[in-house]
Scaffold this motif. Structure first.
Motif, PDB file in Angstrom:
ATOM      1  N   PRO A 186     -76.499 -16.041-127.630  1.00  0.00           N
ATOM      2  CA  PRO A 186     -77.654 -15.362-127.049  1.00  0.00           C
ATOM      3  C   PRO A 186     -77.449 -14.859-125.629  1.00  0.00           C
ATOM      4  CG  PRO A 186     -77.928 -17.724-126.848  1.00  0.00           C
ATOM      5  CD  PRO A 186     -76.599 -17.504-127.542  1.00  0.00           C
ATOM      6  N   PHE A 187     -76.248 -15.032-125.065  1.00  0.00           N
ATOM      7  CA  PHE A 187     -76.056 -14.825-123.639  1.00  0.00           C
ATOM      8  C   PHE A 187     -75.566 -13.415-123.330  1.00  0.00           C
ATOM      9  CE2 PHE A 187     -75.147 -19.208-124.825  1.00  0.00           C
ATOM     10  CZ  PHE A 187     -76.096 -19.880-124.071  1.00  0.00           C
ATOM     11  N   GLY A 188     -75.898 -12.948-122.122  1.00  0.00           N
ATOM     12  CA  GLY A 188     -75.372 -11.692-121.633  1.00  0.00           C
ATOM     13  C   GLY A 188     -76.209 -10.493-122.017  1.00  0.00           C
TER      14      GLY A 188
ATOM     15  N   PHE B  46     -80.800 -13.104-123.081  1.00  0.00           N
ATOM     16  CA  PHE B  46     -81.031 -13.403-121.668  1.00  0.00           C
ATOM     17  C   PHE B  46     -79.690 -13.507-120.946  1.00  0.00           C
ATOM     18  CE2 PHE B  46     -81.050 -17.329-124.128  1.00  0.00           C
ATOM     19  CZ  PHE B  46     -80.123 -18.118-123.466  1.00  0.00           C
ATOM     20  N   VAL B  47     -79.750 -13.392-119.617  1.00  0.00           N
ATOM     21  CA  VAL B  47     -78.558 -13.466-118.779  1.00  0.00           C
ATOM     22  C   VAL B  47     -78.679 -14.691-117.891  1.00  0.00           C
ATOM     23  CG1 VAL B  47     -77.221 -12.354-116.948  1.00  0.00           C
ATOM     24  CG2 VAL B  47     -78.196 -10.978-118.801  1.00  0.00           C
ATOM     25  N   THR B  48     -77.647 -15.531-117.863  1.00  0.00           N
ATOM     26  CA  THR B  48     -77.636 -16.696-116.988  1.00  0.00           C
ATOM     27  C   THR B  48     -76.818 -16.386-115.731  1.00  0.00           C
ATOM     28  OG1 THR B  48     -75.686 -17.620-118.074  1.00  0.00           O
ATOM     29  CG2 THR B  48     -77.849 -18.258-118.953  1.00  0.00           C
ATOM     30  N   ALA B  49     -76.971 -17.222-114.724  1.00  0.00           N
ATOM     31  CA  ALA B  49     -76.311 -16.972-113.441  1.00  0.00           C
ATOM     32  C   ALA B  49     -74.796 -16.811-113.554  1.00  0.00           C
ATOM     33  CB  ALA B  49     -76.661 -18.087-112.453  1.00  0.00           C
ATOM     34  N   PRO B  50     -74.083 -17.607-114.359  1.00  0.00           N
ATOM     35  CA  PRO B  50     -72.634 -17.413-114.454  1.00  0.00           C
ATOM     36  C   PRO B  50     -72.249 -16.024-114.969  1.00  0.00           C
ATOM     37  CG  PRO B  50     -73.259 -19.529-115.373  1.00  0.00           C
ATOM     38  CD  PRO B  50     -74.522 -18.782-115.118  1.00  0.00           C
ATOM     39  N   GLU B  51     -73.143 -15.411-115.788  1.00  0.00           N
ATOM     40  CA  GLU B  51     -72.857 -14.079-116.309  1.00  0.00           C
ATOM     41  C   GLU B  51     -73.143 -13.004-115.269  1.00  0.00           C
ATOM     42  OE1 GLU B  51     -71.547 -13.923-119.256  1.00  0.00           O
ATOM     43  OE2 GLU B  51     -71.971 -15.947-119.975  1.00  0.00           O
ATOM     44  N   VAL B  52     -73.937 -13.331-114.249  1.00  0.00           N
ATOM     45  CA  VAL B  52     -74.246 -12.369-113.192  1.00  0.00           C
ATOM     46  C   VAL B  52     -73.026 -12.135-112.318  1.00  0.00           C
ATOM     47  CG1 VAL B  52     -75.641 -11.955-111.113  1.00  0.00           C
ATOM     48  CG2 VAL B  52     -76.712 -12.898-113.180  1.00  0.00           C
ATOM     49  N   SER B  53     -72.338 -13.210-111.933  1.00  0.00           N
ATOM     50  CA  SER B  53     -71.181 -13.088-111.047  1.00  0.00           C
ATOM     51  C   SER B  53     -70.320 -14.332-111.114  1.00  0.00           C
ATOM     52  CB  SER B  53     -71.638 -12.868-109.599  1.00  0.00           C
ATOM     53  OG  SER B  53     -70.543 -12.932-108.710  1.00  0.00           O
TER      54      SER B  53
ATOM     55  N   HIS C  49     -78.170 -10.506-104.568  1.00  0.00           N
ATOM     56  CA  HIS C  49     -79.637 -10.493-104.593  1.00  0.00           C
ATOM     57  C   HIS C  49     -80.167 -11.153-105.862  1.00  0.00           C
ATOM     58  CE1 HIS C  49     -80.736  -8.271-100.989  1.00  0.00           C
ATOM     59  NE2 HIS C  49     -79.722  -7.455-101.211  1.00  0.00           N
ATOM     60  N   ARG C  50     -79.527 -10.929-107.002  1.00  0.00           N
ATOM     61  CA  ARG C  50     -79.989 -11.528-108.254  1.00  0.00           C
ATOM     62  C   ARG C  50     -79.874 -13.051-108.201  1.00  0.00           C
ATOM     63  NH1 ARG C  50     -79.984 -10.216-113.881  1.00  0.00           N
ATOM     64  NH2 ARG C  50     -81.499 -11.685-114.783  1.00  0.00           N
ATOM     65  N   LEU C  51     -78.792 -13.538-107.646  1.00  0.00           N
ATOM     66  CA  LEU C  51     -78.568 -14.985-107.611  1.00  0.00           C
ATOM     67  C   LEU C  51     -79.420 -15.693-106.576  1.00  0.00           C
ATOM     68  CD1 LEU C  51     -74.661 -15.127-107.898  1.00  0.00           C
ATOM     69  CD2 LEU C  51     -76.318 -15.757-109.672  1.00  0.00           C
ATOM     70  N   ALA C  52     -79.624 -15.068-105.407  1.00  0.00           N
ATOM     71  CA  ALA C  52     -80.247 -15.779-104.284  1.00  0.00           C
ATOM     72  C   ALA C  52     -81.506 -15.124-103.759  1.00  0.00           C
ATOM     73  CB  ALA C  52     -79.242 -15.908-103.140  1.00  0.00           C
ATOM     74  N   GLY C  53     -81.873 -13.952-104.258  1.00  0.00           N
ATOM     75  CA  GLY C  53     -83.034 -13.251-103.737  1.00  0.00           C
ATOM     76  C   GLY C  53     -84.346 -13.784-104.277  1.00  0.00           C
TER      77      GLY C  53
ATOM     78  N   GLY D 134     -75.247 -29.138-115.298  1.00  0.00           N
ATOM     79  CA  GLY D 134     -76.081 -28.588-116.367  1.00  0.00           C
ATOM     80  C   GLY D 134     -76.837 -27.388-115.833  1.00  0.00           C
ATOM     81  N   ASN D 135     -76.491 -26.193-116.301  1.00  0.00           N
ATOM     82  CA  ASN D 135     -77.162 -24.969-115.861  1.00  0.00           C
ATOM     83  C   ASN D 135     -78.011 -24.421-117.001  1.00  0.00           C
ATOM     84  OD1 ASN D 135     -77.546 -22.656-113.983  1.00  0.00           O
ATOM     85  ND2 ASN D 135     -76.538 -21.530-115.625  1.00  0.00           N
ATOM     86  N   GLU D 136     -79.289 -24.230-116.736  1.00  0.00           N
ATOM     87  CA  GLU D 136     -80.246 -23.809-117.759  1.00  0.00           C
ATOM     88  C   GLU D 136     -80.126 -24.701-118.997  1.00  0.00           C
ATOM     89  OE1 GLU D 136     -81.589 -19.900-118.292  1.00  0.00           O
ATOM     90  OE2 GLU D 136     -80.396 -19.093-116.631  1.00  0.00           O
ATOM     91  N   LEU D 137     -80.111 -25.977-118.730  1.00  0.00           N
ATOM     92  CA  LEU D 137     -80.048 -27.004-119.768  1.00  0.00           C
ATOM     93  C   LEU D 137     -81.417 -27.622-120.010  1.00  0.00           C
ATOM     94  CD1 LEU D 137     -78.670 -29.300-121.494  1.00  0.00           C
ATOM     95  CD2 LEU D 137     -78.369 -30.498-119.309  1.00  0.00           C
ATOM     96  N   LEU D 138     -82.064 -28.091-118.932  1.00  0.00           N
ATOM     97  CA  LEU D 138     -83.307 -28.846-119.077  1.00  0.00           C
ATOM     98  C   LEU D 138     -84.430 -28.002-119.671  1.00  0.00           C
ATOM     99  CD1 LEU D 138     -83.307 -30.861-115.724  1.00  0.00           C
ATOM    100  CD2 LEU D 138     -82.486 -31.590-117.968  1.00  0.00           C
TER     101      LEU D 138
END
Length: 363
Positions: free
Chosen positions: A41-43, A48-55, A332-336, A154-158
């Motif tokens: 489901p990623f990318g 949906f897009v998770t932070a590791p896929e952003v950069s 900006h996507r990660l920290a904005g 754990g990223n986007e686990l809980l």
């Protein structure tokens, strides 16, 4: 109608309304037709897009955090390096690459483990990190990890762990359940009044009519196991997700399909189902179960404290103008804190068995 639609309708017709957490676990984790069992489901091409896929910067900075934590914990050897729910393996790949560059001794001491319920995703994850030529074991449950010092991410686990919902109506709390309306469609409904409520809810005071409270015994169980491992074996953990830092009322149940919000009750098994994480509860459980140090902060503040801007500057120095624009957009996507940004919405919770001079402990 999907196979899980038919299965859930048949179960409700035979046994009555279904609790939300049971519906959730069938929809996401059914071995044959569940959402995570049947798709990637990623990318951009997924839902949906998770932070590791952003950069790559996201995984690199977390890898650096893990190196610093390992050193401050006394360089345990051997130890378990684990990611729970690694998606398609992008974050684990970037963390391992960063660790290898900073401190190869750490990788030599590590027993790399993934915890993943989906056979389909586990195969993708192991293939993604095969270039490191490391022995990597896969487990289905965190309880199966070696009894050794632990560094866990754990990223986007809980947010993917099933919740229950209570709704306040006519002076009483009632558990929300999945039922069938007159047309045979799945609907959320309220059950009989509860005689007792979860302890965190009892501390919030009297709610307004229609208020919703979410809680997750399964999430509590995961945190309990993780906290118990760290308290007894030593180690540290990072848990990154969208959620709130104070317990409160609110309905955050949501589903995503092709990067848009969708109904959780339609096309069961074809959309991701999530909820916001109560990080106040996460930290309180960690403290109560023996973890010496807990802390939390926003993802934006966390990444900036780790050197996100400096890393972006180093990467951008060799890029053309278009590459630098893409890099700025990723920062900006990660920290904005703008619409669609992750910086404020996402939080980072950390556990440690010993004092660490790392964010979020030192902020």
């Amino acid at each position: 109608m999907t196979p899980l639609d038919r299965r859930i309708r048949a179960e409700i017709a035979a046994s009555g309304p279904m609790r939300l957490d049971r519906f959730w676990n069938i929809a996401l984790f059914d071995r044959e037709h569940g959402y995570y069992a049947t798709r990637d489901p990623f990318g951009a091409g997924g839902d949906f897009v998770t932070a590791p896929e952003v950069s790559q910067m996201f995984g690199e900075l977390i890898g650096a955090w893990l190196v610093a934590a390992w050193r401050e914990l006394g360089r345990p050897s051997p130890f378990v390096l684990c990611e729970v729910g690694p998606g398609r393996g992008t974050l684990l790949h970037d963390m391992l690459r960063s660790i290898r560059q900073i401190d190869p001794d750490m990788l030599r001491a590590a027993r790399v483990r993934i915890v993943e319920t989906s056979d389909h995703l586990a195969a993708l994850q192991i293939e993604r990190v095969s270039r490191f030529d490391l022995p990597i074991a896969r487990h289905r449950r965190i309880e199966e990890l070696d009894r050794l010092p632990l560094l866990l991410v754990g990223n986007e686990l809980l947010d993917a762990i099933a919740i229950r919902q209570l709704r306040f109506a006519d002076g009483a709390w009632r558990e929300r359940e999945i039922g069938l309306n007159a047309d045979g469609a799945l609907v959320l409904s309220g059950g009989t009044p509860l005689r007792a409520v979860p302890a965190p809810l009892a501390e919030l005071g009297r709610p307004e009519e229609g208020a919703v409270f979410e809680f997750s015994p399964e999430r509590d169980g995961f945190i309990g196991t993780l906290a118990g491992h760290i308290a007894s074996q030593n180690g540290a953990a990072l848990l990154i997700d969208y959620g709130h830092l104070a317990t409160g009322f609110g309905d955050t149940l949501q589903a995503l399909r092709r990067h848009r919000f969708a109904s959780a009750l339609e096309g069961v098994g074809e959309a991701d189902i999530t909820s916001h994480v109560d990080f106040a509860r996460v930290l309180a459980l960690g403290s109560a179960l023996g973890v010496a140090h807990v802390g939390a902060m926003t993802q934006g503040a966390f990444l900036l404290a780790l050197g996100l801007l400096e890393r972006a500057g180093a990467l951008g120095s060799t890029m053309d103008e278009a590459g630098q624009r893409d890099l700025t957009a990723a920062v900006h996507r990660l920290a904005g804190n703008g619409p669609g940004d992750m910086g404020d919405l996402f939080k980072v919770a950390a556990f440690s068995s010993a004092p660490l001079t790392l964010p979020p402990f030192r902020i």
